[in-house]
Design an enzyme around this catalytic site. Structure first.
Site, mmCIF file in Angstrom:
data_model
loop_
_atom_site.group_PDB
_atom_site.id
_atom_site.type_symbol
_atom_site.label_atom_id
_atom_site.label_comp_id
_atom_site.label_asym_id
_atom_site.label_seq_id
_atom_site.Cartn_x
_atom_site.Cartn_y
_atom_site.Cartn_z
ATOM 1 N N ASP A 287 0.993 -1.364 -0.050
ATOM 2 C CA ASP A 287 0.023 -0.009 0.074
ATOM 3 C C ASP A 287 0.841 1.026 -0.217
ATOM 4 O O ASP A 287 2.218 1.174 -0.363
ATOM 5 C CB ASP A 287 -0.924 -0.009 1.052
ATOM 6 C CG ASP A 287 -2.372 0.839 0.789
ATOM 7 O OD1 ASP A 287 -2.288 1.784 0.289
ATOM 8 O OD2 ASP A 287 -3.507 0.269 1.211
ATOM 9 N N HIS A 321 1.138 1.693 -3.519
ATOM 10 C CA HIS A 321 0.162 2.581 -3.851
ATOM 11 C C HIS A 321 0.888 3.942 -4.111
ATOM 12 O O HIS A 321 1.176 4.317 -5.261
ATOM 13 C CB HIS A 321 -0.939 2.792 -2.948
ATOM 14 C CG HIS A 321 -2.028 1.592 -3.004
ATOM 15 N ND1 HIS A 321 -3.253 1.648 -2.498
ATOM 16 C CD2 HIS A 321 -1.787 0.244 -3.695
ATOM 17 C CE1 HIS A 321 -3.775 0.400 -2.615
ATOM 18 N NE2 HIS A 321 -2.910 -0.285 -3.477
#
Length: 463
Positions: A287, A321
């Site tokens: 992430d 991300h």
């Protein structure tokens, strides 16, 4: 450009000066503020006493449960006035580790802490945050509450042993091992119930989760602590967020390596913290690699503590991300953020500021310089107020300055800037920004006072 100031109103002169000379009016050299922040962050100092966990019975065979031995070493170290608790070379199986004041948990080279994957080992519940909402939940793997002068240091490794066989399936996605008709964190009695309690102002001590609610613990979480140091260690396979200091002051995260590609395995998420240095680290995560936070929705607004005075230097981020993000759980706000001399490799976004009218909050005074980006999969720069949920709490994003940013492969688009008509993002200042090989150039919706100096996307100068 020649403008007669005599013909302009006082308000127009002010707007003109801010547009042409976009600096903080209270501090014409904001980078000097970064130096002041760094000088105010002091490393905790520890006594020279050493407490070797093997002297308390710990065996580095990877099988013996060393939880009680580590606990006893930490307690005796703290009672003696502090020092270093030594984890020597070997594999030490353990449950959660609770750090006490004046204790430096030091992992020597070749040391490996293997954390249990049995959720029952992380009970009783402790005060914590889950996706930025306060609750009583499983203990983080390494936890401290209202302690001072604490550290985790050394050249050893800490392995959360998170995998598709444990912890990660709780996310509820087949890619992480979840199977149909098995419980997960999104079931109505789990995260939705927590978020509803927060909106109804249920006291934290009555937000009881833990067993049967499938909300994964973080790896390292000092909570309400002062003078925190995490240095040199390698951290792998976290159940969820990796380094997550909450409501802390004076935090140093230096030379840490994080490798964790599970769901929501953010590398470093300082939340509602003040005076934070993140330096010389490597993050390879599932992430956001680094994400600044300050509470979610009503919970974050009620507590109202921003993430402020944060310096990020000489870090490398891979995959994940965002390389560096602010938000999305940012309802308490964020300010005085400095990023310099970082390398970002192959994330979805390089720089991402994300909030919404459900979050609210004020994000301001973000300064970024000398960042090299190898490749992004979506946009290089993404500044948005339209992230996920909508609500009645208009956010503010203002004073963002990006200089010396190079992106070799700009992915789907160079820049996206999107605010609300009643709350445009402003001012934004770009200088010496060069983004190549982007499918699209720039998309601005409700951004104002945007200044481009020597900024190019796909070789075309942006004006």
């Amino acid at each position: 450009m020649r403008v007669s100031l005599k013909k302009l109103s006082v308000f127009s002169v002010f707007k003109f000066l801010i547009f042409v000379f976009p600096v903080n009016a209270q501090n014409p050299d904001p980078w000097s503020e970064m130096d002041r922040i760094i000088n105010n962050i002091t490393r905790p100092v520890f006594n020279e006493r050493e407490f070797n966990i093997t002297a308390y019975g710990a065996i580095g065979d990877g099988e013996t449960n060393c939880s009680m031995f580590i606990k006893k070493a930490i307690e005796e170290c703290s009672l003696a006035g502090g020092g270093r608790v030594i984890v020597p070379a070997g594999k030490y199986f353990t449950g959660p580790v609770y750090l006490k004041s004046n204790v430096n948990l030091h992992l020597e080279e070749g040391a490996n802490l293997l954390f249990s994957t049995n959720p029952d080992d992380y009970l009783p519940m402790v005060p914590t945050r889950w996706e930025s909402v306060e609750l009583m939940n499983y203990s983080p793997l390494i936890y401290a509450y209202k302690e001072e002068n604490i550290a985790v240091t050394g050249k050893g490794t800490m392995d959360g042993q998170g995998s598709r066989n444990n912890w990660w399936p709780w996310k509820g996605r087949k890619a992480y091992g979840w199977k149909e008709d098995t419980p997960n964190q999104t079931d109505s009695t789990n995260s939705p119930a927590l978020f509803a309690m927060a909106e109804e102002d249920v006291p934290m001590e009555k937000r009881l989760f833990g067993d049967g609610h499938y909300l994964r613990p973080q790896f390292i979480q000092p909570y309400h602590c002062n003078n925190v140091l995490i240095e040199g260690v390698t951290i792998i396979n976290s159940p969820m967020w990796v380094i997550h200091p909450v409501l802390c002051n004076n935090v140093s995260i230096i030379g840490v390596i994080v490798e964790s590609d599970g769901p929501n395995t953010d590398g470093c998420d300082p939340e509602s913290c003040k005076n934070v240095l993140i330096k010389d680290c490597i993050f390879n995560t599932g992430d956001d690699c680094i994400a600044l936070k300050s509470g979610r929705d009503r919970d974050g607004r009620n507590i109202g503590v921003p993430c402020e005075n944060v310096v990020i230097q000489n870090c490398t981020t891979r995959n994940g991300h965002a390389g560096i993000a602010v938000g999305s759980e940012i309802s308490g706000g964020a300010k005085n953020i400095f990023v310099e001399n970082c390398t970002i490799i192959n994330p979805m976004w390089a720089i991402r500021v994300k909030t919404s009218s459900m979050r609210g909050g004020v994000i301001e005074d973000i300064y970024i310089r000398n960042v090299e980006v190898e490749k992004v999969r979506n946009e290089a720069i993404f500044l948005t107020m339209l992230y996920e949920d909508k609500g009645e709490y208009m956010p503010t994003i203002r004073n963002i300055y990006i200089t010396g940013l190079t992106v070799r492969n700009g992915g789907k688009g160079g820049m996206v800037i999107e605010g609300y008509p009643e709350s445009p993002i402003r001012p934004i200042y770009f200088k010496n920004v060069n983004i190549d090989k982007a499918d699209k150039s720039i998309n601005i919706s409700n951004g104002e006072n945007i200044k481009f100096i020597d900024t190019y996307i796909n070789g075309q100068k942006i004006n």
